[in-house]
Design a protein around this motif. Sequence first.
Motif, mmCIF file in Angstrom:
data_model
loop_
_atom_site.group_PDB
_atom_site.id
_atom_site.type_symbol
_atom_site.label_atom_id
_atom_site.label_comp_id
_atom_site.label_asym_id
_atom_site.label_seq_id
_atom_site.Cartn_x
_atom_site.Cartn_y
_atom_site.Cartn_z
ATOM 1 N N ALA A 1 7.567 9.533 -6.338
ATOM 2 C CA ALA A 1 8.535 9.484 -5.349
ATOM 3 C C ALA A 1 9.379 8.264 -5.581
ATOM 4 O O ALA A 1 9.168 7.309 -5.003
ATOM 5 N N ASP A 2 10.372 8.611 -6.524
ATOM 6 C CA ASP A 2 11.252 7.194 -7.012
ATOM 7 C C ASP A 2 11.912 6.696 -5.786
ATOM 8 O O ASP A 2 11.957 5.408 -5.690
ATOM 9 N N PHE A 3 12.769 7.362 -5.181
ATOM 10 C CA PHE A 3 13.547 6.726 -4.008
ATOM 11 C C PHE A 3 12.575 6.297 -3.022
ATOM 12 O O PHE A 3 13.056 4.918 -2.597
ATOM 13 N N LEU B 1 10.946 0.798 -0.654
ATOM 14 C CA LEU B 1 9.828 0.091 -0.251
ATOM 15 C C LEU B 1 9.624 -1.550 -1.335
ATOM 16 O O LEU B 1 9.484 -2.446 -0.922
ATOM 17 N N ASP B 2 10.389 -1.265 -2.522
ATOM 18 C CA ASP B 2 10.645 -2.622 -3.283
ATOM 19 C C ASP B 2 11.447 -3.312 -2.521
ATOM 20 O O ASP B 2 11.321 -4.694 -2.467
ATOM 21 N N LEU B 3 12.445 -2.907 -1.931
ATOM 22 C CA LEU B 3 13.553 -3.692 -1.264
ATOM 23 C C LEU B 3 12.918 -4.305 0.155
ATOM 24 O O LEU B 3 13.241 -5.440 0.308
ATOM 25 N N TYR C 1 0.930 -1.094 0.075
ATOM 26 C CA TYR C 1 -0.013 -0.054 0.165
ATOM 27 C C TYR C 1 0.736 1.267 0.018
ATOM 28 O O TYR C 1 0.667 2.199 -0.766
ATOM 29 N N ALA C 2 1.901 1.217 0.878
ATOM 30 C CA ALA C 2 2.738 2.583 1.096
ATOM 31 C C ALA C 2 3.419 2.479 -0.276
ATOM 32 O O ALA C 2 3.602 3.800 -0.963
#
Length: 80
Positions: free
Chosen positions: A39-41, A46-48, A29-30
Motif C-alpha cells: 500500500a504505497d500511499f 506514515l513516513d511523513l 509498526y503501521a
Amino acid sequence: MTAMLPIETVGYDTDALKELASIARLITYARQSAKGLNADFPVWCLDLALGAVLQEMYSSGPQAPLLDNGMEEMNSTPRH
C-alpha cells in the motif's frame, strides 16, 4: 491559526518524550504492515507522520548533552 513556539519554551518532560517514542513505534509498526500489503500511499503518509514525530522528539529533547557525554565516554575507553 496556530502560533509557533520557540523550542526553548516548549520544555518537554521525560514523560512527554516517552509518549512521543511510543507514537513513533506505533507509526513504525503501521508503516511496516502497510509496506507488507504493498500500500504505497499509506506507506508514504506514515513516513511523513514518522518524520514529524521524530522531528518533534529531537527538537524538544536534550540530545546535545547526551551526545557530548557519549563521545567523551567513547574517547576515554581504552582500545585493545
